[in-house]
Design a protein around this motif. Sequence first.
Motif, PDB file in Angstrom:
ATOM      1  N   ASP A   1       0.807  -1.231   0.000  1.00 48.56           N
ATOM      2  CA  ASP A   1       0.000   0.000   0.000  1.00 48.56           C
ATOM      3  C   ASP A   1       0.842   1.284   0.000  1.00 48.56           C
ATOM      4  O   ASP A   1       0.301   2.378   0.001  1.00 48.56           O
ATOM      5  N   ILE A   2       2.166   1.134   0.008  1.00 48.76           N
ATOM      6  CA  ILE A   2       3.041   2.315  -0.103  1.00 48.76           C
ATOM      7  C   ILE A   2       3.211   2.621  -1.586  1.00 48.76           C
ATOM      8  O   ILE A   2       3.955   1.944  -2.282  1.00 48.76           O
ATOM      9  N   SER A   3       2.501   3.650  -2.060  1.00 47.62           N
ATOM     10  CA  SER A   3       2.545   3.909  -3.498  1.00 47.62           C
ATOM     11  C   SER A   3       3.729   4.808  -3.850  1.00 47.62           C
ATOM     12  O   SER A   3       4.385   5.361  -2.979  1.00 47.62           O
ATOM     13  N   THR A   4       3.977   4.944  -5.149  1.00 51.17           N
ATOM     14  CA  THR A   4       5.061   5.822  -5.580  1.00 51.17           C
ATOM     15  C   THR A   4       4.671   7.267  -5.278  1.00 51.17           C
ATOM     16  O   THR A   4       3.498   7.593  -5.146  1.00 51.17           O
ATOM     17  N   GLY A   5       5.687   8.109  -5.158  1.00 49.12           N
ATOM     18  CA  GLY A   5       5.430   9.509  -4.844  1.00 49.12           C
ATOM     19  C   GLY A   5       6.441  10.034  -3.846  1.00 49.12           C
ATOM     20  O   GLY A   5       7.479   9.413  -3.617  1.00 49.12           O
ATOM     21  N   ILE A   6       6.100  11.168  -3.248  1.00 47.88           N
ATOM     22  CA  ILE A   6       7.025  11.854  -2.347  1.00 47.88           C
ATOM     23  C   ILE A   6       6.527  11.749  -0.904  1.00 47.88           C
ATOM     24  O   ILE A   6       5.361  12.047  -0.622  1.00 47.88           O
ATOM     25  N   TYR A   7       7.427  11.339  -0.023  1.00 53.81           N
ATOM     26  CA  TYR A   7       7.127  11.164   1.405  1.00 53.81           C
ATOM     27  C   TYR A   7       8.017  12.076   2.234  1.00 53.81           C
ATOM     28  O   TYR A   7       9.072  12.511   1.766  1.00 53.81           O
ATOM     29  N   TYR A   8       7.585  12.320   3.475  1.00 55.95           N
ATOM     30  CA  TYR A   8       8.473  13.026   4.403  1.00 55.95           C
ATOM     31  C   TYR A   8       8.643  12.182   5.656  1.00 55.95           C
ATOM     32  O   TYR A   8       7.815  11.306   5.942  1.00 55.95           O
ATOM     33  N   GLY A   9       9.720  12.452   6.378  1.00 59.41           N
ATOM     34  CA  GLY A   9       9.953  11.681   7.598  1.00 59.41           C
ATOM     35  C   GLY A   9      11.282  12.027   8.231  1.00 59.41           C
ATOM     36  O   GLY A   9      11.808  13.130   8.040  1.00 59.41           O
ATOM     37  N   TRP A  10      11.810  11.058   8.972  1.00 55.74           N
ATOM     38  CA  TRP A  10      13.054  11.227   9.713  1.00 55.74           C
ATOM     39  C   TRP A  10      14.135  10.302   9.159  1.00 55.74           C
ATOM     40  O   TRP A  10      13.810   9.202   8.705  1.00 55.74           O
ATOM     41  N   ALA A  11      15.384  10.750   9.256  1.00 60.54           N
ATOM     42  CA  ALA A  11      16.484   9.939   8.742  1.00 60.54           C
ATOM     43  C   ALA A  11      17.692  10.034   9.661  1.00 60.54           C
ATOM     44  O   ALA A  11      17.960  11.081  10.261  1.00 60.54           O
ATOM     45  N   ARG A  12      18.435   8.939   9.733  1.00 59.74           N
ATOM     46  CA  ARG A  12      19.667   8.912  10.517  1.00 59.74           C
ATOM     47  C   ARG A  12      20.736   8.156   9.735  1.00 59.74           C
ATOM     48  O   ARG A  12      20.506   7.021   9.285  1.00 59.74           O
TER      49      ARG A  12
ATOM     50  N   HIS B   1      17.680  13.621  11.366  1.00 57.69           N
ATOM     51  CA  HIS B   1      17.315  14.808  10.597  1.00 57.69           C
ATOM     52  C   HIS B   1      15.978  14.588   9.889  1.00 57.69           C
ATOM     53  O   HIS B   1      15.565  13.452   9.658  1.00 57.69           O
ATOM     54  N   LYS B   2      15.390  15.701   9.480  1.00 55.57           N
ATOM     55  CA  LYS B   2      14.204  15.621   8.632  1.00 55.57           C
ATOM     56  C   LYS B   2      14.624  15.141   7.241  1.00 55.57           C
ATOM     57  O   LYS B   2      15.765  15.355   6.820  1.00 55.57           O
ATOM     58  N   MET B   3      13.704  14.501   6.541  1.00 58.69           N
ATOM     59  CA  MET B   3      14.034  14.044   5.180  1.00 58.69           C
ATOM     60  C   MET B   3      12.813  14.099   4.270  1.00 58.69           C
ATOM     61  O   MET B   3      11.679  14.128   4.748  1.00 58.69           O
ATOM     62  N   VAL B   4      13.063  14.118   2.979  1.00 60.22           N
ATOM     63  CA  VAL B   4      12.019  13.847   1.980  1.00 60.22           C
ATOM     64  C   VAL B   4      12.503  12.660   1.152  1.00 60.22           C
ATOM     65  O   VAL B   4      13.697  12.528   0.891  1.00 60.22           O
ATOM     66  N   MET B   5      11.586  11.800   0.782  1.00 64.38           N
ATOM     67  CA  MET B   5      11.953  10.602   0.024  1.00 64.38           C
ATOM     68  C   MET B   5      11.086  10.481  -1.217  1.00 64.38           C
ATOM     69  O   MET B   5       9.874  10.723  -1.167  1.00 64.38           O
ATOM     70  N   SER B   6      11.731  10.104  -2.311  1.00 64.47           N
ATOM     71  CA  SER B   6      10.987   9.837  -3.531  1.00 64.47           C
ATOM     72  C   SER B   6      10.983   8.330  -3.787  1.00 64.47           C
ATOM     73  O   SER B   6      12.030   7.688  -3.793  1.00 64.47           O
ATOM     74  N   ILE B   7       9.799   7.793  -3.973  1.00 64.61           N
ATOM     75  CA  ILE B   7       9.677   6.397  -4.409  1.00 64.61           C
ATOM     76  C   ILE B   7       9.171   6.444  -5.846  1.00 64.61           C
ATOM     77  O   ILE B   7       8.139   7.058  -6.124  1.00 64.61           O
ATOM     78  N   GLY B   8       9.961   5.874  -6.737  1.00 66.06           N
ATOM     79  CA  GLY B   8       9.567   5.978  -8.141  1.00 66.06           C
ATOM     80  C   GLY B   8      10.090   4.819  -8.949  1.00 66.06           C
ATOM     81  O   GLY B   8      10.700   3.903  -8.405  1.00 66.06           O
ATOM     82  N   TRP B   9       9.888   4.917 -10.250  1.00 67.93           N
ATOM     83  CA  TRP B   9      10.333   3.852 -11.142  1.00 67.93           C
ATOM     84  C   TRP B   9      11.736   4.167 -11.607  1.00 67.93           C
ATOM     85  O   TRP B   9      12.027   5.276 -12.015  1.00 67.93           O
ATOM     86  N   ASN B  10      12.601   3.188 -11.516  1.00 68.23           N
ATOM     87  CA  ASN B  10      14.021   3.363 -11.738  1.00 68.23           C
ATOM     88  C   ASN B  10      14.380   3.244 -13.224  1.00 68.23           C
ATOM     89  O   ASN B  10      14.296   2.162 -13.789  1.00 68.23           O
ATOM     90  N   PRO B  11      14.766   4.356 -13.846  1.00 66.10           N
ATOM     91  CA  PRO B  11      15.053   4.327 -15.285  1.00 66.10           C
ATOM     92  C   PRO B  11      16.204   3.389 -15.650  1.00 66.10           C
ATOM     93  O   PRO B  11      16.234   2.853 -16.748  1.00 66.10           O
ATOM     94  N   TYR B  12      17.114   3.188 -14.678  1.00 65.18           N
ATOM     95  CA  TYR B  12      18.261   2.309 -14.930  1.00 65.18           C
ATOM     96  C   TYR B  12      17.794   0.889 -15.268  1.00 65.18           C
ATOM     97  O   TYR B  12      18.405   0.196 -16.057  1.00 65.18           O
ATOM     98  N   TYR B  13      16.715   0.483 -14.656  1.00 62.07           N
ATOM     99  CA  TYR B  13      16.156  -0.855 -14.913  1.00 62.07           C
ATOM    100  C   TYR B  13      14.946  -0.761 -15.839  1.00 62.07           C
ATOM    101  O   TYR B  13      13.975  -1.497 -15.706  1.00 62.07           O
ATOM    102  N   LYS B  14      15.002   0.205 -16.742  1.00 61.32           N
ATOM    103  CA  LYS B  14      13.930   0.414 -17.722  1.00 61.32           C
ATOM    104  C   LYS B  14      12.560   0.512 -17.057  1.00 61.32           C
ATOM    105  O   LYS B  14      11.551  -0.001 -17.562  1.00 61.32           O
ATOM    106  N   ASN B  15      12.539   1.141 -15.904  1.00 65.90           N
ATOM    107  CA  ASN B  15      11.292   1.384 -15.164  1.00 65.90           C
ATOM    108  C   ASN B  15      10.546   0.125 -14.744  1.00 65.90           C
ATOM    109  O   ASN B  15       9.336   0.136 -14.566  1.00 65.90           O
ATOM    110  N   THR B  16      11.285  -0.981 -14.601  1.00 61.73           N
ATOM    111  CA  THR B  16      10.645  -2.217 -14.133  1.00 61.73           C
ATOM    112  C   THR B  16      10.851  -2.379 -12.622  1.00 61.73           C
ATOM    113  O   THR B  16      10.195  -3.186 -11.993  1.00 61.73           O
ATOM    114  N   LYS B  17      11.793  -1.611 -12.075  1.00 59.19           N
ATOM    115  CA  LYS B  17      12.066  -1.695 -10.640  1.00 59.19           C
ATOM    116  C   LYS B  17      11.870  -0.344  -9.988  1.00 59.19           C
ATOM    117  O   LYS B  17      12.150   0.686 -10.583  1.00 59.19           O
TER     118      LYS B  17
END
Length: 161
Positions: free
Chosen positions: A41-52, A59-75
Amino acid sequence: MRSLPYFCRGQVIHGFGRGSKELGIPTANFPESVVDNLPADISTGIYYGWARVGKGDIHKMVMSIGWNPYYKNTKKSMETHVIHTFKEDFYGQILSVAMVGYIRPERGFTSLDELIAAIHSDIEEAKTKLDLPEHLKLKEDNFFKSSVSTTANQILNGHQL
Ligand code: ADP
Ligand code: MG
């Protein structure tokens, strides 16, 4: 999203060199093992949260979950921008993150300036939202305690510790 907050950690690997750093917005990439463990249920897009990074500060963080062009957008890829200026790169170190909330879906941009502006607005939103008491308290989660923050390549959910 039922799975939020979602806690995970992994070794920082080399990304596919899209030049995020040149844009002033470096993104630390997680290995496939971490990405493959994301709940459905964690879809692609931009998230915010904490990182160490390793045993460093949280620290605060932003994270992008997306399709990886290196793997021709299959991963999928998971890329974290830590809202902090580091003296050095931290490839190979363990990055622990708590994904706390969702900002927006992935979208296309017609120019680099538009993309950079969107990321800066994401960063501002992350900073503001993370100051809410319910989000601040996640910094204190057991997940981020030193004793457990450096175990290599483990995928853990903070609430199960
Ligand atoms: P790559 O394509 O290898 O991911 P980037 O240009 O996205 O290259 O830079 C990411 C790297 O920059 C991270 O792996 C990390 O070592 C370093 N880095 C330095 N500062 C930060 C930061 N604030 N957030 C994320 N990564 C950072
Ligand atoms: Mg990157």
